[in-house]
Design a protein around this motif. Structure first.
Motif, PDB file in Angstrom:
ATOM      1  N   TRP A 174      65.111  59.273  16.081  1.00 38.71           N
ATOM      2  CA  TRP A 174      66.043  60.028  16.905  1.00 38.71           C
ATOM      3  C   TRP A 174      67.345  59.241  17.088  1.00 38.71           C
ATOM      4  O   TRP A 174      67.950  58.848  16.106  1.00 38.71           O
ATOM      5  CB  TRP A 174      65.403  60.453  18.223  1.00 38.71           C
ATOM      6  CG  TRP A 174      64.108  61.193  18.049  1.00 38.71           C
ATOM      7  CD1 TRP A 174      62.899  60.886  18.592  1.00 38.71           C
ATOM      8  CD2 TRP A 174      63.877  62.362  17.251  1.00 38.71           C
ATOM      9  NE1 TRP A 174      61.934  61.767  18.199  1.00 38.71           N
ATOM     10  CE2 TRP A 174      62.496  62.696  17.377  1.00 38.71           C
ATOM     11  CE3 TRP A 174      64.677  63.175  16.451  1.00 38.71           C
ATOM     12  CZ2 TRP A 174      61.917  63.788  16.735  1.00 38.71           C
ATOM     13  CZ3 TRP A 174      64.108  64.263  15.799  1.00 38.71           C
ATOM     14  CH2 TRP A 174      62.743  64.557  15.945  1.00 38.71           C
ATOM     15  N   SER A 187      69.403  69.826  16.525  1.00 39.14           N
ATOM     16  CA  SER A 187      68.087  69.404  16.070  1.00 39.14           C
ATOM     17  C   SER A 187      67.149  70.596  15.928  1.00 39.14           C
ATOM     18  O   SER A 187      67.100  71.469  16.799  1.00 39.14           O
ATOM     19  CB  SER A 187      67.459  68.390  17.040  1.00 39.14           C
ATOM     20  OG  SER A 187      66.207  67.943  16.535  1.00 39.14           O
ATOM     21  N   TYR A 191      57.891  71.067  16.883  1.00 40.17           N
ATOM     22  CA  TYR A 191      57.629  71.733  18.150  1.00 40.17           C
ATOM     23  C   TYR A 191      56.269  72.435  18.225  1.00 40.17           C
ATOM     24  O   TYR A 191      56.004  73.203  19.148  1.00 40.17           O
ATOM     25  CB  TYR A 191      58.743  72.724  18.496  1.00 40.17           C
ATOM     26  CG  TYR A 191      59.099  73.750  17.445  1.00 40.17           C
ATOM     27  CD1 TYR A 191      58.192  74.719  17.020  1.00 40.17           C
ATOM     28  CD2 TYR A 191      60.385  73.794  16.901  1.00 40.17           C
ATOM     29  CE1 TYR A 191      58.538  75.671  16.098  1.00 40.17           C
ATOM     30  CE2 TYR A 191      60.744  74.738  15.961  1.00 40.17           C
ATOM     31  CZ  TYR A 191      59.816  75.688  15.559  1.00 40.17           C
ATOM     32  OH  TYR A 191      60.173  76.644  14.631  1.00 40.17           O
ATOM     33  N   LEU A 220      56.655  69.649  23.230  1.00 40.83           N
ATOM     34  CA  LEU A 220      57.982  69.381  23.783  1.00 40.83           C
ATOM     35  C   LEU A 220      58.399  67.910  23.724  1.00 40.83           C
ATOM     36  O   LEU A 220      59.462  67.550  24.244  1.00 40.83           O
ATOM     37  CB  LEU A 220      58.040  69.851  25.241  1.00 40.83           C
ATOM     38  CG  LEU A 220      57.775  71.338  25.489  1.00 40.83           C
ATOM     39  CD1 LEU A 220      57.777  71.625  26.986  1.00 40.83           C
ATOM     40  CD2 LEU A 220      58.788  72.212  24.765  1.00 40.83           C
ATOM     41  N   TYR A 223      61.907  67.332  22.256  1.00 38.47           N
ATOM     42  CA  TYR A 223      62.936  67.897  23.123  1.00 38.47           C
ATOM     43  C   TYR A 223      63.232  66.952  24.286  1.00 38.47           C
ATOM     44  O   TYR A 223      64.400  66.752  24.657  1.00 38.47           O
ATOM     45  CB  TYR A 223      62.492  69.257  23.671  1.00 38.47           C
ATOM     46  CG  TYR A 223      62.353  70.343  22.643  1.00 38.47           C
ATOM     47  CD1 TYR A 223      63.479  70.936  22.062  1.00 38.47           C
ATOM     48  CD2 TYR A 223      61.105  70.810  22.261  1.00 38.47           C
ATOM     49  CE1 TYR A 223      63.352  71.954  21.129  1.00 38.47           C
ATOM     50  CE2 TYR A 223      60.966  71.823  21.327  1.00 38.47           C
ATOM     51  CZ  TYR A 223      62.093  72.390  20.762  1.00 38.47           C
ATOM     52  OH  TYR A 223      61.964  73.396  19.823  1.00 38.47           O
ATOM     53  N   ARG A 224      62.194  66.396  24.879  1.00 34.80           N
ATOM     54  CA  ARG A 224      62.397  65.489  26.015  1.00 34.80           C
ATOM     55  C   ARG A 224      63.211  64.268  25.595  1.00 34.80           C
ATOM     56  O   ARG A 224      64.164  63.867  26.278  1.00 34.80           O
ATOM     57  CB  ARG A 224      61.044  65.034  26.578  1.00 34.80           C
ATOM     58  CG  ARG A 224      60.249  66.119  27.253  1.00 34.80           C
ATOM     59  CD  ARG A 224      59.033  65.538  27.959  1.00 34.80           C
ATOM     60  NE  ARG A 224      58.190  66.600  28.493  1.00 34.80           N
ATOM     61  CZ  ARG A 224      57.157  67.140  27.863  1.00 34.80           C
ATOM     62  NH1 ARG A 224      56.827  66.692  26.657  1.00 34.80           N
ATOM     63  NH2 ARG A 224      56.461  68.106  28.411  1.00 34.80           N
ATOM     64  N   ALA A 227      66.948  65.394  24.531  1.00 39.61           N
ATOM     65  CA  ALA A 227      67.755  65.864  25.662  1.00 39.61           C
ATOM     66  C   ALA A 227      68.075  64.735  26.636  1.00 39.61           C
ATOM     67  O   ALA A 227      69.166  64.699  27.223  1.00 39.61           O
ATOM     68  CB  ALA A 227      67.030  66.997  26.381  1.00 39.61           C
ATOM     69  N   PHE A 242      69.492  73.206  20.152  1.00 41.29           N
ATOM     70  CA  PHE A 242      68.104  73.062  19.727  1.00 41.29           C
ATOM     71  C   PHE A 242      67.629  74.316  19.003  1.00 41.29           C
ATOM     72  O   PHE A 242      67.946  75.442  19.420  1.00 41.29           O
ATOM     73  CB  PHE A 242      67.179  72.893  20.935  1.00 41.29           C
ATOM     74  CG  PHE A 242      67.090  71.497  21.480  1.00 41.29           C
ATOM     75  CD1 PHE A 242      66.800  70.419  20.656  1.00 41.29           C
ATOM     76  CD2 PHE A 242      67.249  71.274  22.841  1.00 41.29           C
ATOM     77  CE1 PHE A 242      66.686  69.133  21.174  1.00 41.29           C
ATOM     78  CE2 PHE A 242      67.136  70.002  23.369  1.00 41.29           C
ATOM     79  CZ  PHE A 242      66.852  68.919  22.532  1.00 41.29           C
ATOM     80  N   LEU A 244      64.281  76.493  18.651  1.00 37.43           N
ATOM     81  CA  LEU A 244      63.112  76.696  19.492  1.00 37.43           C
ATOM     82  C   LEU A 244      61.955  77.290  18.704  1.00 37.43           C
ATOM     83  O   LEU A 244      62.168  78.093  17.782  1.00 37.43           O
ATOM     84  CB  LEU A 244      63.440  77.660  20.641  1.00 37.43           C
ATOM     85  CG  LEU A 244      64.604  77.293  21.562  1.00 37.43           C
ATOM     86  CD1 LEU A 244      64.893  78.453  22.510  1.00 37.43           C
ATOM     87  CD2 LEU A 244      64.315  76.017  22.332  1.00 37.43           C
ATOM     88  N   GLN A 248      59.277  79.177  23.604  1.00 38.64           N
ATOM     89  CA  GLN A 248      59.643  77.892  24.204  1.00 38.64           C
ATOM     90  C   GLN A 248      60.958  77.918  24.992  1.00 38.64           C
ATOM     91  O   GLN A 248      61.321  76.903  25.585  1.00 38.64           O
ATOM     92  CB  GLN A 248      59.741  76.815  23.116  1.00 38.64           C
ATOM     93  CG  GLN A 248      58.403  76.423  22.524  1.00 38.64           C
ATOM     94  CD  GLN A 248      58.525  75.316  21.509  1.00 38.64           C
ATOM     95  OE1 GLN A 248      59.434  75.298  20.685  1.00 38.64           O
ATOM     96  NE2 GLN A 248      57.593  74.372  21.545  1.00 38.64           N
ATOM     97  N   VAL A 252      62.196  74.718  27.493  1.00 38.74           N
ATOM     98  CA  VAL A 252      63.282  73.853  27.027  1.00 38.74           C
ATOM     99  C   VAL A 252      64.518  74.036  27.897  1.00 38.74           C
ATOM    100  O   VAL A 252      65.219  73.067  28.204  1.00 38.74           O
ATOM    101  CB  VAL A 252      63.597  74.121  25.537  1.00 38.74           C
ATOM    102  CG1 VAL A 252      64.767  73.252  25.075  1.00 38.74           C
ATOM    103  CG2 VAL A 252      62.369  73.834  24.675  1.00 38.74           C
ATOM    104  N   MET A 256      66.424  71.055  29.921  1.00 36.83           N
ATOM    105  CA  MET A 256      67.846  70.745  29.764  1.00 36.83           C
ATOM    106  C   MET A 256      68.577  70.809  31.095  1.00 36.83           C
ATOM    107  O   MET A 256      69.412  69.946  31.397  1.00 36.83           O
ATOM    108  CB  MET A 256      68.464  71.692  28.737  1.00 36.83           C
ATOM    109  CG  MET A 256      67.956  71.467  27.315  1.00 36.83           C
ATOM    110  SD  MET A 256      68.622  72.661  26.108  1.00 36.83           S
ATOM    111  CE  MET A 256      70.342  72.123  26.012  1.00 36.83           C
TER     112      MET A 256
END
Length: 284
Positions: A174, A187, A191, A220, A223-224, A227, A242, A244, A248, A252, A256
């Motif tokens: 990342w 991104s 997921y 997730l 995503y965590r 973000a 993002f 999804l 989701q 998400v 955010m």
């Protein structure tokens, strides 16, 4: 003598017997690839002779397809955003749903000739970044992936599509170690909840890379991480976009907002009506 038409009909019959979802398309693409002709030749020149080598190649493709390998994996490439992309074992095959992400990003990068700086996380084939650079000729970007083989494929795709001088690709986890700031971070992260992997369709489960699918217990995890780190890597006014998975959007979006993003409207839907692209700008 074997002709294009007879070879096509032979594969088509096998695919229909196997109850594949798109037997006509599969047979057409695979016969054309084996014979080294455009797919239209099967309709326009069905009586053209086919070499024994091409027949053998087509039959090897037939076996692979019946064993569940997707056509684009057999071909080793996939069209996306009207561009041609090489695939590799460490990359996802770019899907039409993801063109919704490109559309969303372009709407957030309205000036065609601006020198935007872009970051694509989990770049895979590089499809999203390369499509954006194709549409924004003065923009430049960095693609990061956790698979070294994917980084190689992405660089090859950038060269094939004429954006190599404006695209860099790097192995990384990342945004670890990044100091630069960007106008847009995008991104398509893994997921799929870990427990759901075993229930995926065979074509996905057996041929897509697990690293690009497994999103952790609830899907997730990526995503965590992204973000949380994105505010430090965005320029003032920069945005995070993002892709999804199905269902989701709410989770998400909540994530955010908690971090401090202002969402730029509801998620954009793909052609199937699925909420697919969610964008936010950091508040303050």
């Amino acid at each position: 003598m074997t002709t294009l038409g007879t070879l096509y009909r032979a594969l088509l019959a096998e695919f229909r017997t196997a109850d594949l979802p798109t037997p006509e398309l599969d047979a057409r693409w695979l016969v054309a690839e084996a014979a080294g002709v455009p797919p239209t030749a099967i309709t326009l020149s069905p009586d053209s002779p086919v070499s024994a080598e091409a027949v053998a190649t087509a039959r090897s493709f037939l076996v692979r397809r019946l064993e569940g390998e997707p056509v684009d994996r057999i071909l080793g490439r996939r069209e996306f955003w009207s561009l041609d992309f090489r695939l590799g074992p460490s990359t996802l095959s770019p899907r039409p749903d993801t063109e919704t992400i490109v559309e969303t990003c372009l709407a957030l990068l309205p000036q065609r000739d601006a020198d935007y700086r872009l970051l694509d996380l989990g770049t895979g084939t590089g499809a999203i970044l390369i499509a954006l650079l194709h549409e924004r000729p003065r923009a430049s970007g960095l693609g990061i992936d956790r698979a070294a083989a994917a980084v190689t494929v992405a660089a090859e795709n950038a060269a094939d599509n004429g954006v190599a001088t404006r695209a860099q690709f790097r192995l990384g986890n990342w945004m670890d170690g990044l100091e630069e700031r960007f106008d847009l971070i995008v991104s398509n992260p893994p997921y799929i909840p870990s427990a759901d992997i075993a229930g995926l369709e065979r074509e996905v489960r057996e041929h897509d890379p697990l690293l690009a699918l497994d999103g952790g217990t609830d899907g997730l995890d990526a995503y965590r991480t992204i973000a949380t780190d994105a505010p430090r890597r965005l320029r003032p006014g920069g945005v995070l976009v993002f892709e999804l998975g199905i269902g989701q959007e709410e989770d998400v979006a909540t994530l955010m907002r908690t971090i401090g993003f202002t969402l730029l409207g509801p998620a954009r839907k793909d052609l199937g009506g699925v909420a697919r692209a969610l964008a936010g700008r950091i508040s303050g």
